[in-house]
Design a protein around this motif. Structure first.
Motif, PDB file in Angstrom:
ATOM      1  N   ARG A  37      52.975 -34.424 -20.053  1.00 15.26           N
ATOM      2  CA  ARG A  37      52.246 -33.291 -19.492  1.00 15.26           C
ATOM      3  C   ARG A  37      53.030 -32.677 -18.353  1.00 15.26           C
ATOM      4  N   ARG A  70      51.955 -29.737   2.665  1.00 14.83           N
ATOM      5  CA  ARG A  70      51.526 -28.816   1.607  1.00 14.83           C
ATOM      6  C   ARG A  70      52.709 -28.360   0.758  1.00 14.83           C
ATOM      7  N   ARG A 127      41.810 -18.697  -6.765  1.00 19.54           N
ATOM      8  CA  ARG A 127      42.140 -19.873  -7.569  1.00 19.54           C
ATOM      9  C   ARG A 127      40.947 -20.821  -7.677  1.00 19.54           C
ATOM     10  N   ARG A 175      48.855 -33.872 -29.562  1.00 22.28           N
ATOM     11  CA  ARG A 175      47.559 -34.549 -29.459  1.00 22.28           C
ATOM     12  C   ARG A 175      47.111 -35.135 -30.780  1.00 22.28           C
ATOM     13  N   LYS A 184      50.424 -25.276 -13.333  1.00 18.70           N
ATOM     14  CA  LYS A 184      49.730 -24.517 -14.360  1.00 18.70           C
ATOM     15  C   LYS A 184      49.766 -25.197 -15.720  1.00 18.70           C
ATOM     16  N   SER A 220      49.522 -28.426 -16.272  1.00 14.38           N
ATOM     17  CA  SER A 220      49.113 -29.826 -16.209  1.00 14.38           C
ATOM     18  C   SER A 220      48.186 -30.218 -17.356  1.00 14.38           C
ATOM     19  N   SER A 221      47.621 -29.269 -18.069  1.00 12.46           N
ATOM     20  CA  SER A 221      46.797 -29.661 -19.211  1.00 12.46           C
ATOM     21  C   SER A 221      47.560 -29.506 -20.524  1.00 12.46           C
ATOM     22  N   TYR A 222      48.866 -29.245 -20.446  1.00 10.55           N
ATOM     23  CA  TYR A 222      49.669 -29.086 -21.661  1.00 10.55           C
ATOM     24  C   TYR A 222      50.761 -30.148 -21.726  1.00 10.55           C
ATOM     25  N   VAL A 241      44.845 -28.219  -8.092  1.00  8.63           N
ATOM     26  CA  VAL A 241      44.401 -29.542  -8.515  1.00  8.63           C
ATOM     27  C   VAL A 241      44.264 -30.443  -7.294  1.00  8.63           C
ATOM     28  N   THR A 263      53.528 -30.760  -2.069  1.00 14.59           N
ATOM     29  CA  THR A 263      52.606 -30.875  -3.197  1.00 14.59           C
ATOM     30  C   THR A 263      52.356 -29.551  -3.902  1.00 14.59           C
ATOM     31  N   THR A 264      52.901 -28.454  -3.373  1.00 14.49           N
ATOM     32  CA  THR A 264      52.673 -27.157  -4.019  1.00 14.49           C
ATOM     33  C   THR A 264      53.774 -26.890  -5.032  1.00 14.49           C
ATOM     34  N   PRO A 265      53.426 -26.803  -6.314  1.00 16.04           N
ATOM     35  CA  PRO A 265      54.482 -26.690  -7.305  1.00 16.04           C
ATOM     36  C   PRO A 265      55.081 -25.291  -7.433  1.00 16.04           C
ATOM     37  N   ALA A 293      40.514 -28.127 -19.179  1.00 16.24           N
ATOM     38  CA  ALA A 293      40.967 -27.612 -17.883  1.00 16.24           C
ATOM     39  C   ALA A 293      41.590 -26.224 -17.983  1.00 16.24           C
ATOM     40  N   ARG A 294      41.822 -25.739 -19.215  1.00 14.13           N
ATOM     41  CA  ARG A 294      42.546 -24.469 -19.349  1.00 14.13           C
ATOM     42  C   ARG A 294      41.688 -23.253 -19.074  1.00 14.13           C
ATOM     43  N   VAL A 313      49.311 -33.900  -7.931  1.00 14.94           N
ATOM     44  CA  VAL A 313      48.161 -33.355  -7.214  1.00 14.94           C
ATOM     45  C   VAL A 313      48.641 -32.368  -6.153  1.00 14.94           C
ATOM     46  N   GLU A 314      47.994 -31.200  -6.087  1.00 15.98           N
ATOM     47  CA  GLU A 314      48.403 -30.207  -5.099  1.00 15.98           C
ATOM     48  C   GLU A 314      47.646 -30.392  -3.787  1.00 15.98           C
ATOM     49  N   PHE A 340      41.619 -33.386 -16.421  1.00 18.31           N
ATOM     50  CA  PHE A 340      42.530 -32.299 -16.082  1.00 18.31           C
ATOM     51  C   PHE A 340      43.699 -32.211 -17.047  1.00 18.31           C
ATOM     52  N   GLY A 341      43.919 -33.272 -17.794  1.00 21.05           N
ATOM     53  CA  GLY A 341      44.995 -33.240 -18.779  1.00 21.05           C
ATOM     54  C   GLY A 341      44.499 -32.818 -20.158  1.00 21.05           C
ATOM     55  N   THR A 342      43.272 -32.369 -20.249  1.00 21.70           N
ATOM     56  CA  THR A 342      42.714 -31.994 -21.551  1.00 21.70           C
ATOM     57  C   THR A 342      42.553 -30.483 -21.638  1.00 21.70           C
ATOM     58  N   PRO A 343      42.376 -29.967 -22.853  1.00 27.94           N
ATOM     59  CA  PRO A 343      42.214 -28.509 -22.996  1.00 27.94           C
ATOM     60  C   PRO A 343      41.040 -27.951 -22.195  1.00 27.94           C
ATOM     61  N   ASP A 353      44.442 -20.302 -12.605  1.00 26.25           N
ATOM     62  CA  ASP A 353      45.454 -20.773 -11.658  1.00 26.25           C
ATOM     63  C   ASP A 353      44.938 -21.905 -10.763  1.00 26.25           C
TER      64      ASP A 353
END
Lengths: 526, 347
Positions: A408, A10, B180, A454, A412, A414-416, B268, A13-15, B260-261, B286-287, B255-258, B265
């Motif tokens: 990306r 864990r 979360r 994008r 938190k 990961s979608s940016y 993933v 994989t926990t950032p 997912a925002r 991946v968490e 998950f890489g798109t808006p 918290d």
């Protein structure tokens, strides 16, 4: 072993820092003694097991798995420990206390080691096998620092992490007296012998308004050198070099450590000497993050300490003294040592903030990143006491670069698209990447850049997007950085220190961004 | 016997010619003049299952299970092929071959295609798995002369844990992180429904939120009798914290798109056989890896090869070399069948 294996899996994989802290805290709260003590030792690098060599593991696996199948698997997985953990056909799925595993590994001689490791691998599932291999080879790479593990321990016990640092180096795994204290079952262990780490004193950044309110005569000024801040301690024959967070790095600096012949503790900057001067940070970097060092490397990049402060001398704790008195003691002590491995950080004399600002703008050495201001009357206190010490860094270098690629982020983000590669114009009129930055912008700016990426994607490579960047169309970013070094690893030939996005220049056409020629002028002389 | 079969065979194939041939379009059967899972439009296609790299639109005629035809219609529109024929449980004759569809245990409607021609029986297994799965019929081993096996997870490092164990990990994380959102990446066809069903069987009865790409296929599974419990769209306005401690399912790419925002918290997670390899987990950021696969792992692949007792194994679709090597070591004739156009497990 299962619980420890789960923790390791864990952690990797926990950032987030808080997520890692929560995992370790939960583990410490739910795991009995002495297992949690051994786990803590493993996480802080304090578990002293005779290391099993990867060659031995390969030999074990070769007895059990066809060599072609192993090679194909290793090619795919890319990590030896993980390949062995996964390919090993364990017959059981049992659990053993971590302490039992540590005991078996610790007491097996060279000859028995193979049999012991194979026997344990047979008993475990893949996750425990992986943890076992990491323990046995000593390469845990758990994805958190020793400091963070101790912070989780401090949270668990409801004490400050510095209280743990101060006694840490007198303790041995599995730390029964430490857990007894933290659980309220025993007294605080004494910080005796073993050259303990003393929590360091830190400075706050000097804000513009500060200097107007402060009296220059209350402060000493000295250069802030661009190395790493360390504490060197020699007590009763024990010599240790600590980072500012209390991680011990003595083993990587035997050249320095052997030369430390005194009884006391200094605070200073770890630097590398080059001729008569100080080598740039890139040279010091050659020696960092190593477990050991060979003589050739140590000779090529000789390390030394530039002393800032003195904490203990001949058994006397000097920390309560004002800086003025400590400085006198420091000068006497360094002079008496007469060692080329320890010199004195010179004071900068000034009578007004304006005069000091001039010094800051023109430091006498390129390996200076600014000034430190220390109140003459300040005692040496742990942490960042208000108003005592200030750091006044040099203004960063600034260039205008063009955004070329965006990736990306993780967790938190990961979608940016939050990790940016930027470039400047090369002589042939193309953009050359010169650095990467993933902070410095506000949340609002992140949204803007993300939208821009994008809408202006020209190509995709997995999580990376190429962004439109021509002479007339593209996003110009102002990049701030602390210094520039030559690099053979980058196409551009330069590597930035600490680059970050300082401003978005929506107003600026890419053709007006900086050039590689202009940037290279900032390189130190070869 | 052999002579009689040859007489019945009206094509002019030389004796000993392979009954199936790899071609650029896909695996071709000359005796029946059809392709299995062709990657380009062809006159006649037999489709093993509805995943995009096997089931493509634009063929002249398609023969597949009723479920696969339905799934293709959902994804491509009702006119995805010139003509559509549903395979029953019995034999269908095509030219000088006859074919039968047998459950493959991969996803709803997935089938192995049993082909008999020239006195030989070939099984094109498509993608398959052996473990029991409440969202589709179990794999049935069919004894044959040639067995065409996939090899997506054809390396001895792949030994998938039980899906129940993995679902317990997800539920454990939900209770440890009630603040979360849990974003579970899963392929929209098959994996998503299986994850939902596994959650239900483990006692998780809270609503599960779905990315828009999953809704129609989930509805279809429900219509086919796979109960999935309360499902809600993971869209629309509302307070962010309504997703705290909830399971949200989406295609990993989402998950890489808006989109997912909107989740607080997020943890993933990703449900895939690839998650058994930590290097892959880290690459993907991946968490919470969930090793849940719709493909056979190494023990299942090798056990299946033993079960079907074929004269020869053809290996395709993945890590052919290792599985062929295993066959060789175990005295089983085998060779790789190099087909173009197939992907790894689709994501």
């Amino acid at each position: 072993m299962k619980a420890f294996a789960r923790l390791l899996a864990r952690l990797v994989t926990t950032p987030s820092r808080t997520g890692k802290l929560r995992l370790v805290r939960d583990y410490l709260a739910t795991t009995p003694d002495p297992d949690r003590g051994y786990a803590l030792a493993a996480l802080t690098g304090g578990l002293d097991l005779p290391g099993v060599k990867p060659a031995l593991l390969r030999a074990l696996v070769a007895e059990r798995v066809d060599e072609v199948l192993f090679r194909l698997s290793y090619d795919y997985v890319g990590d030896l420990a993980e390949t062995i953990a996964l390919i090993w056909d364990g017959r059981e799925d049992s659990d053993l206390p971590l302490s039992e595993v540590v005991h078996q590994l610790g007491t097996a001689g060279k000859v028995e080691a193979a049999r012991v490791v194979a026997g344990l691998l047979d008993r475990f599932d893949a996750s425990s096998r992986h943890a076992l291999i990491k323990l046995a080879t000593g390469a845990l790479r758990a994805g958190l620092s020793a400091r963070l593990a101790k912070t989780a321990l401090a949270d668990h016990g409801g004490v400050a992490v510095d209280e743990i640092e101060e006694i840490w180096h007198g303790l041995r795994p599995p730390y029964p007296e430490l857990f007894a204290w933290l659980d309220g079952r025993g007294p605080r262990p004494a910080a005796v012998g073993h050259a303990p780490f003393r929590p360091v004193m830190l400075a706050t950044p000097l804000a513009d308004k500060d200097s107007e309110m402060l009296d220059p005569s209350d402060f000493a000024a000295e250069w802030k050198w661009d190395g790493i801040r360390v504490q060197v301690v020699c007590e009763q024959g024990t010599r240790r070099i600590y980072t500012r967070t209390g991680d011990e790095i003595s083993a990587a600096f035997p050249d320095l450590s052997e030369a430390l012949m005194f009884e006391g503790a200094f605070d200073g900057e770890l630097l590398v000497r080059k001729g008569d001067g100080v080598a740039p940070f890139a040279d010091l970097q050659q020696r960092l993050n190593r477990k050991t060092v060979d003589a050739r490397l140590a000779a090529r990049f000789p390390a030394f300490i530039r002393a800032y402060d003195i904490l203990v001398w001949n058994g006397e704790d000097l920390r309560p003294l004002p800086f003025r008195d400590r400085r006198d003691r420091l000068e006497t002590a360094v002079a008496a040592l007469g060692s080329p491995r320890v010199d004195l950080s010179p004071l900068v004399t000034f009578d007004s903030w304006t005069a000091l600002a001039r010094h800051r703008a023109e430091p006498p050495d390129p390996v200076i990143e600014g000034l430190m201001l220390k109140r003459w009357d300040s005692p040496y206190l742990a942490g960042r006491p208000k108003g005592a010490w200030f750091k006044w860094k040099r203004d960063p270098f600034l260039i205008d670069a063009v955004l070329m690629y965006a990736q990306r982020g993780h967790g938190k983000r990961s979608s940016y698209y939050s990790d940016y590669t930027f470039g400047v114009w090369a002589a042939d009129g193309t953009l050359t990447p010169v650095g990467k930055a993933y902070f410095g912008f506000t949340d609002e700016e992140l949204l803007q850049i993300d939208r821009y990426v994008r809408e202006n994607t020209t190509d995709r490579f997995g999580p990376v997007r190429a962004v439109r960047a021509t002479r007339d169309r593209g996003l110009v970013v102002e990049v701030a950085f602390e210094g520039l070094n030559r690099s053979t690893r980058h196409k551009s030939g330069v590597a930035m220190r600490f680059p970050r996005i300082s401003r978005l220049r929506w107003d600026k056409p890419p053709s007006e961004a900086d050039t590689l020629e202009g940037l290279s002028a900032l390189l130190p002389p070869a | 016997m052999e002579r009689a079969d040859m007489a019945a065979n009206q094509t002019s194939l030389p004796p000993g010619a392979p009954p199936l041939l790899p071609r650029a379009e896909g695996l071709y059967c000359p005796a029946g003049d059809f392709f299995v899972d062709p990657v380009r439009p062809v006159a006649r296609a037999l489709i093993t299952h509805g995943h995009g790299d096997h089931a493509r639109a634009g063929h002249g005629a398609v023969l597949a299970t009723p479920e696969t035809l339905d799934i293709m219609a959902i994804r491509y529109g009702a006119d995805f092929a010139g003509t559509r024929q549903a395979a029953g449980t019995g034999w269908t004759t095509l030219g000088d071959a006859r074919v039968r569809f047998v459950p493959a245990g991969h996803i709803l409607g997935s089938a192995q295609i049993v082909i008999e021609t020239g006195g030989r029986r070939i099984v094109a297994a498509g993608d398959f798995k052996r473990g029991s799965d409440p969202t589709c019929a179990d794999f049935e081993p069919v004894a044959c002369d040639i067995f065409i096996s996939e090899a997506t997870f054809g390396l001895p490092v792949f030994r998938h844990p039980s899906p129940q164990h993995e679902i317990a990990k997800l539920l454990g994380s939900l209770s440890a992180n009630p603040d979360r959102a849990h974003l579970v990446g899963a392929y929209a066809l098959g994996k998503a429904q299986r994850v939902i069903r596994l959650l239900r069987d483990a006692g998780h009865d809270a609503p599960i939120y779905l990315h828009g790409a999953m809704a129609r296929l989930c509805d279809y599974y429900v219509a086919r009798g796979v109960t999935l419990g309360p499902l809600l769209p993971a869209t629309g306005d509302g307070p962010r914290d309504r997703f705290a401690g909830q399971v949200i399912l989406g295609p990993p790419a989402s998950f890489g798109t808006p989109w997912a925002r909107r989740f607080p918290d997020p943890v993933v997670a990703f449900a895939s056989g690839w998650m058994g390899v930590r290097q892959r987990v880290r690459q993907r950021g991946v968490e919470l890896p969930l090793v849940i696969s719709d493909h056979s792992d190494w023990p299942e692949l090798t056990a299946t090869i033993a079960d079907v007792a074929a004269e020869e194994i053809w290996v395709t679709h993945g890590r052919e070399e290792a599985l062929v090597r295993w066959c060789t070591l175990n005295g089983q004739a085998a060779r790789p069948l190099h087909l173009v156009g197939y992907e790894d497990e689709p994501e």
